[in-house]
Motif scaffolding. Structure first.
Motif, short mmCIF file in Angstrom:
data_model
loop_
_atom_site.label_atom_id
_atom_site.label_comp_id
_atom_site.label_asym_id
_atom_site.label_seq_id
_atom_site.Cartn_x
_atom_site.Cartn_y
_atom_site.Cartn_z
N LEU A 1 1.16 21.25 -5.32
CA LEU A 1 2.18 20.47 -4.62
C LEU A 1 1.54 19.46 -3.66
O LEU A 1 1.94 18.30 -3.60
N MET A 2 0.53 19.88 -2.93
CA MET A 2 -0.13 18.99 -1.99
C MET A 2 -0.89 17.88 -2.72
O MET A 2 -0.95 16.75 -2.24
N LEU A 3 -1.49 18.20 -3.86
CA LEU A 3 -2.18 17.17 -4.65
C LEU A 3 -1.20 16.13 -5.19
O LEU A 3 -1.52 14.96 -5.27
N VAL A 4 -0.01 16.59 -5.57
CA VAL A 4 0.99 15.67 -6.11
C VAL A 4 1.54 14.77 -5.00
O VAL A 4 1.73 13.57 -5.21
N VAL A 5 1.76 15.31 -3.84
CA VAL A 5 2.38 14.56 -2.74
C VAL A 5 1.34 13.79 -1.91
O VAL A 5 1.69 12.93 -1.12
N SER A 6 0.06 14.06 -2.10
CA SER A 6 -0.98 13.48 -1.24
C SER A 6 -1.05 11.94 -1.26
O SER A 6 -1.33 11.35 -0.21
N PRO A 7 -0.82 11.23 -2.37
CA PRO A 7 -0.87 9.76 -2.29
C PRO A 7 0.15 9.18 -1.30
O PRO A 7 -0.18 8.28 -0.53
N ALA A 8 1.35 9.71 -1.30
CA ALA A 8 2.37 9.21 -0.36
C ALA A 8 2.02 9.60 1.07
O ALA A 8 2.21 8.81 2.00
N LEU A 9 1.48 10.80 1.27
CA LEU A 9 1.10 11.23 2.62
C LEU A 9 -0.06 10.40 3.17
O LEU A 9 -0.04 9.98 4.33
N LEU B 1 0.82 -1.20 0.00
CA LEU B 1 0.00 0.00 0.00
C LEU B 1 0.86 1.26 0.00
O LEU B 1 0.65 2.17 -0.81
N PHE B 2 1.84 1.31 0.87
CA PHE B 2 2.71 2.49 0.94
C PHE B 2 3.56 2.62 -0.32
O PHE B 2 3.76 3.72 -0.83
N GLY B 3 4.03 1.49 -0.85
CA GLY B 3 4.82 1.53 -2.08
C GLY B 3 4.01 2.03 -3.27
O GLY B 3 4.52 2.80 -4.10
N SER B 4 2.74 1.64 -3.34
CA SER B 4 1.91 2.13 -4.44
C SER B 4 1.65 3.63 -4.30
O SER B 4 1.58 4.35 -5.30
N GLY B 5 1.51 4.11 -3.06
CA GLY B 5 1.34 5.56 -2.85
C GLY B 5 2.59 6.34 -3.25
O GLY B 5 2.49 7.40 -3.86
N VAL B 6 3.75 5.81 -2.92
CA VAL B 6 5.01 6.48 -3.28
C VAL B 6 5.22 6.45 -4.79
O VAL B 6 5.63 7.46 -5.40
N ILE B 7 4.93 5.32 -5.42
CA ILE B 7 5.09 5.22 -6.88
C ILE B 7 4.12 6.18 -7.59
O ILE B 7 4.50 6.86 -8.56
N THR B 8 2.88 6.26 -7.10
CA THR B 8 1.92 7.20 -7.68
C THR B 8 2.40 8.63 -7.52
O THR B 8 2.28 9.44 -8.45
N THR B 9 2.97 8.95 -6.37
CA THR B 9 3.52 10.30 -6.15
C THR B 9 4.67 10.59 -7.10
O THR B 9 4.75 11.68 -7.68
N LEU B 10 5.55 9.62 -7.30
CA LEU B 10 6.67 9.82 -8.22
C LEU B 10 6.19 10.01 -9.65
O LEU B 10 6.74 10.85 -10.39
N ILE B 11 5.19 9.25 -10.06
CA ILE B 11 4.64 9.42 -11.41
C ILE B 11 4.01 10.80 -11.55
O ILE B 11 4.20 11.49 -12.57
N LEU B 12 3.24 11.23 -10.55
CA LEU B 12 2.63 12.56 -10.61
C LEU B 12 3.68 13.66 -10.62
O LEU B 12 3.51 14.68 -11.31
N MET B 13 4.77 13.48 -9.88
CA MET B 13 5.84 14.49 -9.88
C MET B 13 6.52 14.60 -11.24
O MET B 13 6.93 15.68 -11.66
N SER B 14 6.61 13.46 -11.95
CA SER B 14 7.23 13.52 -13.28
C SER B 14 6.28 14.08 -14.33
O SER B 14 6.72 14.67 -15.31
N LEU B 15 4.96 13.91 -14.12
CA LEU B 15 3.99 14.43 -15.08
C LEU B 15 3.73 15.92 -14.91
O LEU B 15 3.56 16.64 -15.90
#
Length: 111
Positions: free
Chosen positions: A53-61, A29-43
């Motif tokens: 910024l908060m929308l991009v980082v929110s899956p990991a948080l 679960l945490f890994g999928s949140g971090v991966i989603t955040t990394l994908i959003l940061m690259s997009l």
């Protein structure tokens, strides 16, 4: 060994967990949140406002908060599941007291 009696440590279940805190589902679960955040940061190329910024980082948080360990529960996710189950399922509490008369009434009421 103390006079033939064994002492079981209080944290014996922690040896079954990864790093003593997480099970496999928590890390997935945490890994999928971090991966989603990394994908959003690259997009998202430009992060001009705090809202973006908060929308991009929110899956990991959010996933980080869900797997955060609590005192009497495994983590926040386990607490939320317990609260949801308590409020959404039908609760029936049967009194099993010490009085013989109460038990006699229950047996007679079934007839």
């Amino acid at each position: 060994m103390n006079n033939g009696k064994y002492l079981i440590p209080a944290n014996s279940k922690r040896s079954l967990l990864i790093f003593g805190l997480f099970n496999k589902f928590d890390l997935i679960l945490f890994g999928s949140g971090v991966i989603t955040t990394l994908i959003l940061m690259s997009l998202v190329q430009s992060v001009d406002s705090w809202v973006i910024l908060m929308l991009v980082v929110s899956p990991a948080l959010i996933t980080g908060l869900l797997v955060f360990p609590l005192l009497h529960y495994h983590n926040v996710l386990t607490l939320l599941i317990s609260v949801w189950t308590f409020y959404t399922t039908r609760q029936r509490f049967i009194w099993k007291g010490w009085c013989v008369k109460d038990e006699f009434k229950e047996e007679n009421s079934k007839n």
